[in-house]
Design an enzyme around this catalytic site. Structure first.
Site, PDB file in Angstrom:
ATOM      1  N   HIS A  61       0.847  -1.186   0.000  1.00  0.00           N
ATOM      2  CA  HIS A  61       0.000   0.000   0.000  1.00  0.00           C
ATOM      3  C   HIS A  61       0.885   1.239   0.000  1.00  0.00           C
ATOM      4  O   HIS A  61       1.833   1.344   0.775  1.00  0.00           O
ATOM      5  CB  HIS A  61      -0.921   0.049   1.213  1.00  0.00           C
ATOM      6  CG  HIS A  61      -1.735   1.304   1.276  1.00  0.00           C
ATOM      7  ND1 HIS A  61      -2.890   1.471   0.530  1.00  0.00           N
ATOM      8  CD2 HIS A  61      -1.543   2.473   1.934  1.00  0.00           C
ATOM      9  CE1 HIS A  61      -3.382   2.675   0.757  1.00  0.00           C
ATOM     10  NE2 HIS A  61      -2.585   3.303   1.603  1.00  0.00           N
ATOM     11  N   ASP A  93     -15.341   2.375   7.435  1.00  0.00           N
ATOM     12  CA  ASP A  93     -14.279   3.274   7.009  1.00  0.00           C
ATOM     13  C   ASP A  93     -14.736   4.162   5.856  1.00  0.00           C
ATOM     14  O   ASP A  93     -14.425   5.359   5.820  1.00  0.00           O
ATOM     15  CB  ASP A  93     -13.041   2.493   6.593  1.00  0.00           C
ATOM     16  CG  ASP A  93     -12.001   3.400   5.967  1.00  0.00           C
ATOM     17  OD1 ASP A  93     -11.483   4.273   6.680  1.00  0.00           O
ATOM     18  OD2 ASP A  93     -11.734   3.260   4.754  1.00  0.00           O
ATOM     19  N   ARG A 126     -14.688  12.652   7.329  1.00  0.00           N
ATOM     20  CA  ARG A 126     -13.424  13.335   7.638  1.00  0.00           C
ATOM     21  C   ARG A 126     -13.023  14.279   6.528  1.00  0.00           C
ATOM     22  O   ARG A 126     -12.446  15.340   6.766  1.00  0.00           O
ATOM     23  CB  ARG A 126     -12.318  12.298   7.857  1.00  0.00           C
ATOM     24  CG  ARG A 126     -12.470  11.494   9.137  1.00  0.00           C
ATOM     25  CD  ARG A 126     -11.563  10.278   9.134  1.00  0.00           C
ATOM     26  NE  ARG A 126     -10.194  10.623   8.799  1.00  0.00           N
ATOM     27  CZ  ARG A 126      -9.385   9.875   8.070  1.00  0.00           C
ATOM     28  NH1 ARG A 126      -9.810   8.719   7.576  1.00  0.00           N
ATOM     29  NH2 ARG A 126      -8.154  10.271   7.821  1.00  0.00           N
ATOM     30  N   SER A 149      -7.919   3.824   8.998  1.00  0.00           N
ATOM     31  CA  SER A 149      -8.595   3.789   7.708  1.00  0.00           C
ATOM     32  C   SER A 149      -7.860   2.864   6.740  1.00  0.00           C
ATOM     33  O   SER A 149      -8.448   1.956   6.148  1.00  0.00           O
ATOM     34  CB  SER A 149      -8.691   5.200   7.132  1.00  0.00           C
ATOM     35  OG  SER A 149      -9.203   5.185   5.814  1.00  0.00           O
ATOM     36  N   LYS A 200      -8.898  -1.671   5.896  1.00  0.00           N
ATOM     37  CA  LYS A 200      -9.138  -2.278   4.582  1.00  0.00           C
ATOM     38  C   LYS A 200      -8.091  -3.333   4.259  1.00  0.00           C
ATOM     39  O   LYS A 200      -8.406  -4.397   3.714  1.00  0.00           O
ATOM     40  CB  LYS A 200      -9.151  -1.186   3.507  1.00  0.00           C
ATOM     41  CG  LYS A 200     -10.318  -0.204   3.627  1.00  0.00           C
ATOM     42  CD  LYS A 200     -10.427   0.695   2.427  1.00  0.00           C
ATOM     43  CE  LYS A 200      -9.294   1.700   2.349  1.00  0.00           C
ATOM     44  NZ  LYS A 200      -9.410   2.772   3.350  1.00  0.00           N
TER      45      LYS A 200
END
Length: 436
Positions: A94, A173, A180, A195, A199
């Site tokens: 990620h 999320d 947010r 967050s 995932k």
């Protein structure tokens, strides 16, 4: 009292009490956090109340155990994927996003070339950072939406899949992030970390490598803040049984020479063909080594897999498996505008953020989630920092389908590059490696 009111179940906690406690810096417990996430997901806790809570988190923070519970509660709001039936080790990457960051495209097939399964559930871009799915949708026929069965089959047969994350993964999320985004609380590290990791953990991968960027074109511009985010996410992954490490990488300068969608696909294919810009190759190789180390192959020769065509073979199979044509022509722009150097010298600075905004204004990005992107739009750099140039030599080319977009893009990049007399000191892309 109406019958409906009489039958309403009694809630375990009160949102206002939790908000006050977080506002005043008091430690809220596991039960309170789990209830708050669940009650917000099912609509009992109002947006106004949750926005007050997220602002209190931004101001006062959360402890490690609280962040872990928050993350787990968001995971529990939806489904979890399970790749255990594959019979392969799974590893994912990620990135926190940046300008010209197309690393997922060459990285996934490169790692999969070593027999490791790479389930890369990705997203779309918003603002100046591009989305992996937007880039791949430049390829004719390619589709992002896959069923869970299709994902499993592709991981089994090809080894790598890049696709859209299903709506069933951490729905809390998705709702919380949208809140947010409009309440000025995106920057809260506990909320960013929970967050991202909710995932990724729900995705079910065995191991995870995080590419946490810092610098002008990154979400976290300050390296200390980026380090704090990386350490928080590595701790979350480790606490959840996912083997997790992070690399802190420099995003002060655009990554590679292409900023956009179709042009970033072209550059990714160049890397898979054994070429491409040196910085893109360097980061791709560094992340591949990290992923394969976590997958039990620390001695894998990743450079060889780029040079001998193995990674390209997986790329072609991966694209075809999702109905794309890897041999088809990519979109080209209707209009281009090239900026040239006004003097001779050495390129001493190229700021990432202005060029990201410039590409966005050309149509390569979106201001709202529902906006479409122009796949052919973007910016192609013709020089790199430290390169000697002469007056009149091309610096970069803007591409768009509408020439009226050029003026605002040029405004965005005004002053974003510098030509001096000496080359700046070279700095590495990967600054630190963070482990649990």
């Amino acid at each position: 009292m109406t019958l409906r009111q009489a039958q309403r179940p009694v809630e375990s906690y009160d949102a206002v009490d939790i908000i006050r406690a977080q506002r005043d810096g008091k430690a809220i417990g596991e039960g309170e956090i789990r209830w708050l996430v669940d009650a917000y997901t099912r609509g009992y806790v109002m947006d106004a109340q949750m926005s007050a809570f997220t602002m209190a988190v931004l101001l006062n923070g959360l402890g490690r155990d609280q962040i872990r519970v928050l993350t787990d509660a968001m995971i529990a709001s939806g489904e979890r994927m399970d790749f255990s039936a594959l019979g392969k080790t799974t590893v994912d990457k990620h990135s926190t996003g940046g300008v010209g960051d197309k690393i997922t495209l060459p990285l996934a097939p490169l790692v999969a070339a070593f027999g490791v399964a790479v389930p890369q559930l990705s997203g779309r871009g918003l603002g100046h950072t591009g989305g992996t799915l937007d880039k791949l949708e430049s390829i004719p026929g390619w589709r992002a939406a896959l069923s869970n069965d299709e994902i499993m089959a592709q991981l089994r047969d090809v080894g790598a899949v890049i696709c859209a994350a299903g709506t069933g993964l951490a729905p809390a999320d998705k709702k919380l992030y949208a809140l947010r985004d409009v309440t000025g609380t995106v920057e809260a590290i506990p909320l960013i970390a929970s967050s991202i990791m909710s995932k990724k953990i729900a995705e079910g991968t065995d191991s995870l490598v995080l590419d946490v960027k810092f610098g002008s074109g990154a979400f976290m511009q300050d390296i200390d803040r980026a380090r704090e985010l990386a350490e928080t996410m590595v701790a979350l992954g480790t606490d959840s049984g996912v083997n997790t490490t992070a690399l802190l990488t420099d995003m002060n300068t655009p990554l590679g020479l292409a900023i956009g969608n179709a042009n970033e696909v072209r550059e990714s294919v160049e890397v898979l063909a054994g070429g491409g810009p040196a910085d893109v190759v360097e980061l791709t190789v560094a992340l591949a080594r990290e992923m394969l180390t976590l997958a039990g192959q620390p001695d894998a020769d990743v450079e060889a897999a780029l040079k001998d065509g193995r990674a390209m073979d997986v790329w072609n199979r991966m694209i075809r498996a999702q109905d794309g044509d890897p041999d088809a022509a990519l979109p080209t722009p209707r209009e281009t505008h090239t900026v040239v150097a006004e003097r001779s010298g050495v390129v001493s600075r190229i700021d990432a953020l202005p060029f990201g905004i410039g590409a966005w204004r050309l149509g390569a990005g979106r201001a709202r989630a529902e906006d479409a992107v122009v796949h052919a739009a973007g910016i192609d750099l013709h020089v790199t920092v430290g390169q000697s140039i002469t007056a009149g030599q091309p610096l970069f080319t803007l591409s768009a389908d509408d020439e009226t977009r050029f003026a605002r893009a040029l405004d965005a990049v005004e002053g974003a590059w510098q030509i001096g007399d000496t080359a700046p000191a070279a700095t590495p892309i990967v600054r630190e490696r963070i482990t649990a």
